[in-house]
Scaffold this motif. Structure first.
Motif, PDB file in Angstrom:
ATOM      1  N   LYS A 161      25.302  15.463 -36.930  1.00  0.00           N
ATOM      2  CA  LYS A 161      25.517  17.179 -38.586  1.00  0.00           C
ATOM      3  C   LYS A 161      24.125  17.784 -38.509  1.00  0.00           C
ATOM      4  N   GLU A 162      23.285  16.254 -38.434  1.00  0.00           N
ATOM      5  CA  GLU A 162      21.746  17.016 -38.987  1.00  0.00           C
ATOM      6  C   GLU A 162      21.471  17.654 -37.873  1.00  0.00           C
ATOM      7  N   ILE A 163      21.062  17.529 -36.335  1.00  0.00           N
ATOM      8  CA  ILE A 163      21.010  17.957 -35.723  1.00  0.00           C
ATOM      9  C   ILE A 163      21.709  19.391 -35.672  1.00  0.00           C
ATOM     10  N   LYS A 164      22.897  18.951 -35.526  1.00  0.00           N
ATOM     11  CA  LYS A 164      23.694  20.770 -35.555  1.00  0.00           C
ATOM     12  C   LYS A 164      22.277  21.835 -36.459  1.00  0.00           C
ATOM     13  N   ASN A 165      22.505  21.533 -37.767  1.00  0.00           N
ATOM     14  CA  ASN A 165      22.153  21.972 -39.045  1.00  0.00           C
ATOM     15  C   ASN A 165      20.451  22.742 -38.747  1.00  0.00           C
ATOM     16  N   LYS A 166      19.874  21.630 -38.460  1.00  0.00           N
ATOM     17  CA  LYS A 166      18.612  21.818 -37.737  1.00  0.00           C
ATOM     18  C   LYS A 166      18.136  22.815 -36.444  1.00  0.00           C
ATOM     19  N   ALA A 167      19.737  22.916 -35.820  1.00  0.00           N
ATOM     20  CA  ALA A 167      19.337  24.090 -34.234  1.00  0.00           C
ATOM     21  C   ALA A 167      20.066  25.202 -34.670  1.00  0.00           C
ATOM     22  N   GLY A 168      20.980  25.699 -35.961  1.00  0.00           N
ATOM     23  CA  GLY A 168      21.158  26.607 -36.701  1.00  0.00           C
ATOM     24  C   GLY A 168      22.777  26.588 -36.457  1.00  0.00           C
ATOM     25  N   SER A 169      22.997  27.843 -37.253  1.00  0.00           N
ATOM     26  CA  SER A 169      24.655  28.390 -36.269  1.00  0.00           C
ATOM     27  C   SER A 169      24.244  29.540 -35.160  1.00  0.00           C
ATOM     28  N   GLY A 170      25.624  28.748 -34.423  1.00  0.00           N
ATOM     29  CA  GLY A 170      25.568  29.731 -33.143  1.00  0.00           C
ATOM     30  C   GLY A 170      24.740  28.958 -32.210  1.00  0.00           C
ATOM     31  N   ASN A 171      24.245  28.358 -32.319  1.00  0.00           N
ATOM     32  CA  ASN A 171      22.758  27.588 -30.906  1.00  0.00           C
ATOM     33  C   ASN A 171      22.902  26.241 -31.019  1.00  0.00           C
ATOM     34  N   ALA A 172      24.521  26.479 -30.662  1.00  0.00           N
ATOM     35  CA  ALA A 172      24.687  24.448 -29.857  1.00  0.00           C
ATOM     36  C   ALA A 172      23.975  24.000 -29.033  1.00  0.00           C
ATOM     37  N   LYS A 173      23.387  25.358 -27.643  1.00  0.00           N
ATOM     38  CA  LYS A 173      23.055  25.154 -26.745  1.00  0.00           C
ATOM     39  C   LYS A 173      21.908  23.984 -26.712  1.00  0.00           C
ATOM     40  N   ARG A 174      21.052  24.621 -27.850  1.00  0.00           N
ATOM     41  CA  ARG A 174      19.967  24.024 -28.374  1.00  0.00           C
ATOM     42  C   ARG A 174      19.497  22.153 -28.777  1.00  0.00           C
ATOM     43  N   ALA A 175      21.084  22.490 -29.331  1.00  0.00           N
ATOM     44  CA  ALA A 175      21.240  21.211 -29.983  1.00  0.00           C
ATOM     45  C   ALA A 175      21.478  20.306 -28.541  1.00  0.00           C
ATOM     46  N   ILE A 176      22.219  20.547 -27.164  1.00  0.00           N
ATOM     47  CA  ILE A 176      22.515  19.718 -26.669  1.00  0.00           C
ATOM     48  C   ILE A 176      21.757  19.642 -25.909  1.00  0.00           C
ATOM     49  N   PHE A 177      21.111  21.095 -24.991  1.00  0.00           N
ATOM     50  CA  PHE A 177      20.279  21.386 -23.794  1.00  0.00           C
ATOM     51  C   PHE A 177      18.501  21.307 -24.484  1.00  0.00           C
ATOM     52  N   ARG A 178      17.736  20.064 -24.292  1.00  0.00           N
ATOM     53  CA  ARG A 178      16.308  19.999 -24.883  1.00  0.00           C
ATOM     54  C   ARG A 178      15.835  20.801 -23.406  1.00  0.00           C
ATOM     55  N   ARG A 179      14.399  21.636 -23.925  1.00  0.00           N
ATOM     56  CA  ARG A 179      13.543  21.810 -23.001  1.00  0.00           C
ATOM     57  C   ARG A 179      12.758  20.374 -22.963  1.00  0.00           C
ATOM     58  N   ASN A 180      12.400  19.626 -22.992  1.00  0.00           N
ATOM     59  CA  ASN A 180      11.648  18.144 -22.845  1.00  0.00           C
ATOM     60  C   ASN A 180      12.589  16.840 -23.654  1.00  0.00           C
ATOM     61  N   LEU A 181      11.423  16.160 -22.999  1.00  0.00           N
ATOM     62  CA  LEU A 181      12.488  15.001 -23.974  1.00  0.00           C
ATOM     63  C   LEU A 181      11.328  14.453 -25.194  1.00  0.00           C
ATOM     64  N   LYS A 182      10.281  15.049 -25.345  1.00  0.00           N
ATOM     65  CA  LYS A 182       9.742  14.996 -26.632  1.00  0.00           C
ATOM     66  C   LYS A 182       9.972  15.873 -27.967  1.00  0.00           C
ATOM     67  N   GLU A 183      11.263  17.029 -27.081  1.00  0.00           N
ATOM     68  CA  GLU A 183      11.396  17.897 -28.421  1.00  0.00           C
ATOM     69  C   GLU A 183      12.579  17.079 -29.002  1.00  0.00           C
ATOM     70  N   ARG A 184      12.265  16.958 -30.366  1.00  0.00           N
ATOM     71  CA  ARG A 184      13.488  16.431 -31.322  1.00  0.00           C
ATOM     72  C   ARG A 184      13.864  17.481 -32.324  1.00  0.00           C
ATOM     73  N   LEU A 185      15.791  17.628 -32.655  1.00  0.00           N
ATOM     74  CA  LEU A 185      15.880  18.331 -33.386  1.00  0.00           C
ATOM     75  C   LEU A 185      15.840  17.177 -35.464  1.00  0.00           C
TER      76      LEU A 185
END
Length: 210
Positions: free
Chosen positions: A186-210
């Motif tokens: 739920k925290e990751i979903k909130n940080k990714a923002g509404s309608g941005n599920a792709k960013r919550a699931i697919f990271r740009r790199n291993l160091k990225e963390r929401l």
């Protein structure tokens, strides 16, 4: 020795094996920090990877995986059957999630669950690793990758061993970290923002963390 006493010894040993606070110790030893106060604030190996370092993370991951396998191995060494070994496995997860040393505030049990299932079904290890690596290459999201890869052990129990008891036990073991992880999802979903599920699931790199 009375068989009931042996069962009690096995269960107590499993809890204390599971309660070894490897993430907390790694934070204190390598960075002089309380791992429960940084990053995701989770007492798990991934938080150590992100906030303490790669090799401390590897050490913690190995230790936490080993706890699950060791708890079952000790029960087996004490002469207990698979049913008691499974109970000891659950006690190891309980120890990891609710360690007496840290006022019963621990991790989520994911790595310990891997150790349990790997010990019980070692033939599932290469399948698990392959699934994990493929998912990591696609998502660059370690926690999601290792979580989905649990399915490999369930399939081994079902299609490989045709053992519904192991299937049900595997499902139970897998559900524990999943349920524990819901607040973090739920925290990751909130940080990714509404309608941005792709960013919550697919990271740009291993160091990225929401």
């Amino acid at each position: 020795m009375n068989s009931l006493i042996m069962v009690i010894i096995a269960l107590i040993a499993a809890y204390f094996i599971g309660s070894t606070p490897a993430p907390y110790l790694a934070g204190r030893i390598f960075k002089k920090i309380d791992i429960r106060t940084v990053g995701s604030k989770n007492m798990g190996s991934m938080n150590v990877f992100y906030n303490v370092g790669f090799w401390p993370g590897i050490l913690v991951l190995t230790t936490d995986i080993g706890k699950g396998a060791l708890a079952m191995a000790v029960a087996n060494w004490l002469g207990e059957g698979l049913g008691i070994q499974m109970l000891c496995a659950l006690m190891a997860i309980a120890g990891h999630n609710y360690p007496v040393w840290l006022k019963f505030k621990g991790g989520k049990g994911g790595a310990t669950a891997i150790g349990i299932l790997a010990y019980m079904m070692p033939e599932g290890i290469p399948i698990y690793i392959a699934c994990f690596l493929i998912l990591m290459a696609i998502t660059r999201f370690p926690t999601l990758s290792y979580g989905i890869s649990f399915i490999s052990f369930i399939l081994v129990a079902w299609l490989g061993q045709h053992d519904m008891g192991k299937v049900l036990f595997s499902l139970l073991v897998v559900m524990i970290p999943i349920l524990m992880y819901i607040p973090r999802m739920k925290e990751i979903k909130n940080k990714a923002g509404s309608g941005n599920a792709k960013r919550a699931i697919f990271r740009r790199n291993l160091k990225e963390r929401l």
